[in-house]
Scaffold this motif. Structure first.
Motif, mmCIF file in Angstrom:
data_model
loop_
_atom_site.group_PDB
_atom_site.id
_atom_site.type_symbol
_atom_site.label_atom_id
_atom_site.label_comp_id
_atom_site.label_asym_id
_atom_site.label_seq_id
_atom_site.Cartn_x
_atom_site.Cartn_y
_atom_site.Cartn_z
ATOM 1 N N UNK A 1 0.829 -1.203 0.000
ATOM 2 C CA UNK A 1 0.000 0.000 0.000
ATOM 3 C C UNK A 1 0.866 1.256 0.000
ATOM 4 N N UNK A 2 1.998 1.221 0.699
ATOM 5 C CA UNK A 2 2.908 2.360 0.707
ATOM 6 C C UNK A 2 3.534 2.603 -0.653
ATOM 7 N N UNK A 3 3.863 1.532 -1.370
ATOM 8 C CA UNK A 3 4.426 1.656 -2.719
ATOM 9 C C UNK A 3 3.387 2.251 -3.663
ATOM 10 N N UNK A 4 2.139 1.805 -3.529
ATOM 11 C CA UNK A 4 1.055 2.372 -4.335
ATOM 12 C C UNK A 4 0.940 3.874 -4.072
ATOM 13 N N UNK A 5 0.980 4.244 -2.816
ATOM 14 C CA UNK A 5 0.823 5.654 -2.436
ATOM 15 C C UNK A 5 2.012 6.498 -2.885
ATOM 16 N N UNK A 6 3.222 5.995 -2.678
ATOM 17 C CA UNK A 6 4.421 6.807 -2.920
ATOM 18 C C UNK A 6 4.851 6.817 -4.386
ATOM 19 N N UNK A 7 4.629 5.725 -5.093
ATOM 20 C CA UNK A 7 5.120 5.615 -6.467
ATOM 21 C C UNK A 7 4.013 5.662 -7.510
ATOM 22 N N UNK A 8 2.749 5.620 -7.077
ATOM 23 C CA UNK A 8 1.646 5.673 -8.020
ATOM 24 C C UNK A 8 1.464 4.426 -8.840
ATOM 25 N N UNK A 9 2.036 3.307 -8.385
ATOM 26 C CA UNK A 9 1.878 2.039 -9.088
ATOM 27 C C UNK A 9 0.450 1.534 -8.895
ATOM 28 N N UNK A 10 -0.132 0.988 -9.956
ATOM 29 C CA UNK A 10 -1.441 0.339 -9.847
ATOM 30 C C UNK A 10 -1.218 -1.137 -9.549
ATOM 31 N N UNK A 11 -1.969 -1.679 -8.604
ATOM 32 C CA UNK A 11 -1.781 -3.067 -8.184
ATOM 33 C C UNK A 11 -3.090 -3.835 -8.310
ATOM 34 N N UNK A 12 -3.022 -4.979 -8.983
ATOM 35 C CA UNK A 12 -4.116 -5.946 -9.008
ATOM 36 C C UNK A 12 -3.622 -7.175 -8.266
ATOM 37 N N UNK A 13 -4.338 -7.591 -7.222
ATOM 38 C CA UNK A 13 -3.867 -8.744 -6.462
ATOM 39 C C UNK A 13 -5.001 -9.694 -6.126
ATOM 40 N N UNK A 14 -4.665 -10.979 -6.042
ATOM 41 C CA UNK A 14 -5.597 -11.989 -5.573
ATOM 42 C C UNK A 14 -5.225 -12.326 -4.139
ATOM 43 N N UNK A 15 -6.212 -12.723 -3.373
ATOM 44 C CA UNK A 15 -5.955 -12.998 -1.962
ATOM 45 C C UNK A 15 -7.108 -13.799 -1.382
ATOM 46 N N UNK A 16 -6.774 -14.820 -0.574
ATOM 47 C CA UNK A 16 -7.806 -15.589 0.112
ATOM 48 C C UNK A 16 -8.130 -15.017 1.497
ATOM 49 N N UNK A 17 -7.182 -14.307 2.085
ATOM 50 C CA UNK A 17 -7.415 -13.740 3.407
ATOM 51 C C UNK A 17 -8.225 -12.458 3.248
ATOM 52 N N UNK A 18 -9.520 -12.536 3.496
ATOM 53 C CA UNK A 18 -10.383 -11.386 3.265
ATOM 54 C C UNK A 18 -10.143 -10.258 4.261
ATOM 55 N N UNK A 19 -9.579 -10.564 5.420
ATOM 56 C CA UNK A 19 -9.206 -9.500 6.350
ATOM 57 C C UNK A 19 -8.145 -8.604 5.707
ATOM 58 N N UNK A 20 -7.168 -9.217 5.042
ATOM 59 C CA UNK A 20 -6.136 -8.470 4.329
ATOM 60 C C UNK A 20 -6.767 -7.650 3.214
ATOM 61 N N UNK A 21 -7.683 -8.271 2.480
ATOM 62 C CA UNK A 21 -8.345 -7.593 1.358
ATOM 63 C C UNK A 21 -9.086 -6.356 1.822
ATOM 64 N N UNK A 22 -9.932 -6.505 2.815
ATOM 65 C CA UNK A 22 -10.781 -5.403 3.244
ATOM 66 C C UNK A 22 -9.988 -4.303 3.947
ATOM 67 N N UNK A 23 -8.847 -4.663 4.528
ATOM 68 C CA UNK A 23 -8.050 -3.667 5.244
ATOM 69 C C UNK A 23 -7.232 -2.783 4.309
ATOM 70 N N UNK A 24 -6.857 -3.309 3.123
ATOM 71 C CA UNK A 24 -5.867 -2.596 2.318
ATOM 72 C C UNK A 24 -6.307 -2.221 0.912
ATOM 73 N N UNK A 25 -7.347 -2.822 0.366
ATOM 74 C CA UNK A 25 -7.711 -2.549 -1.026
ATOM 75 C C UNK A 25 -8.590 -1.310 -1.148
ATOM 76 N N UNK A 26 -8.450 -0.615 -2.272
ATOM 77 C CA UNK A 26 -9.347 0.505 -2.574
ATOM 78 C C UNK A 26 -10.689 -0.012 -3.096
ATOM 79 N N UNK A 27 -10.622 -1.057 -3.904
ATOM 80 C CA UNK A 27 -11.833 -1.692 -4.428
ATOM 81 C C UNK A 27 -11.636 -3.199 -4.431
ATOM 82 N N UNK A 28 -12.759 -3.908 -4.477
ATOM 83 C CA UNK A 28 -12.737 -5.364 -4.485
ATOM 84 C C UNK A 28 -13.654 -5.858 -5.598
#
Length: 266
Positions: free
Chosen positions: A195-222
């Motif tokens: 999330x810090x790299x996204x914020x500081x460098x403007x990189x767009x990230x698409x990620x898959x994840x099974x841990x929904x706690x991680x997903x809901x805590x850090x993603x802008x959209x799902x």
């Protein structure tokens, strides 16, 4: 209106008559952290493999807008060509050189990015070391630059892989199950780092994840896949409250707010 970094339209892939991905469409904005979730077999990894060029879709379009602003179609390009355009990727199972040091692993990616891989005029270990150290500093691994990759703890190995993925200065970063196999605290730290790299460098990230706690805590959209189809997308709150999504996860044996499931197989 900001132009999307990635535009996926009607993406479809079948294997032996079985639809692994069917008419999936979405867009990813600059500097956005977008999660793709779904039960095992939902088609997440198949989507990733089509975007990165490891699989060819049966139909659909994958348009990427690079740093130069030019919109390019990725379908039909090889993985190396897509990587050179500015699309980075990490994998569920890390792919590194265990006999090399941490810095040398990153240097190999930098050598390839700078098209020096076939230039024998200098020793490879002397090339781009300063840049490798900068990337390792970004992921909190600079102090371990001269350690052998083979002795790294798993969480550190994942961070090293992230540094490698950043070597081609990506505008888009694909992360397939980035926290798979990690301890809960390591998952939190890696996603905070991302999330810090996204914020500081403007990189767009698409990620898959099974841990929904991680997903809901850090993603802008799902966005949520089920049986190869996109069934919902929106903010974490919108997706969490969606009855169809709840039904799919309950049916797949996963409830919101509880840890990671098995690795994606389709």
């Amino acid at each position: 209106m900001t132009e999307a970094v990635l535009e996926v339209s009607n993406l479809s892939k079948s294997f032996g008559g079985v639809d692994a991905v069917r008419d999936v469409s979405f867009a990813l904005a600059p500097g956005e952290l977008l999660a793709m979730i779904g039960p095992n077999g939902a088609g997440k990894t198949t989507c990733f493999n089509m975007i990165s060029g490891q699989l060819s879709p049966n139909r659909g379009s994958i348009a990427f807008r690079g740093a130069d602003g030019e919109r390019r179609e990725l379908v039909g390009l090889r993985p190396r060509e897509i990587w050179r355009l500015g699309v980075g990727r990490t994998f569920q199972i890390t792919a590194t050189y265990p006999s090399m040091t941490v810095a040398e692993n990153v240097q190999m990616a930098l050598i390839s990015h700078n098209r020096r891989i076939f230039n024998p005029t200098r020793l490879a270990r002397a090339l781009y070391r300063d840049r490798a150290l900068e990337l390792l500093e970004t992921v909190g691994m600079a102090e371990q630059a001269d350690r052998a990759a083979s002795i790294l703890a798993y969480g550190d190995l994942k961070r090293m892989e992230l540094a490698i993925a950043l070597a081609n200065e990506p505008r888009l970063l694909l992360m397939d199950e980035p926290t798979a196999g990690m301890a809960p605290q390591e998952r939190i730290e890696l996603m905070k780092l991302t999330a810090g790299i996204v914020r500081d460098q403007g990189v767009s990230v698409l990620f898959t994840e099974h841990d929904v706690d991680v997903v809901f805590a850090h993603s802008h959209r799902v966005m949520v896949l089920a049986r190869g189809q996109l069934i919902a997308q929106g903010t974490a709150e919108e997706v969490r409250a969606d009855p169809h999504v709840q039904e799919v996860y309950l049916g797949g044996g996963t409830t919101f707010g509880h840890g990671a499931g098995e690795a994606e197989h389709v």
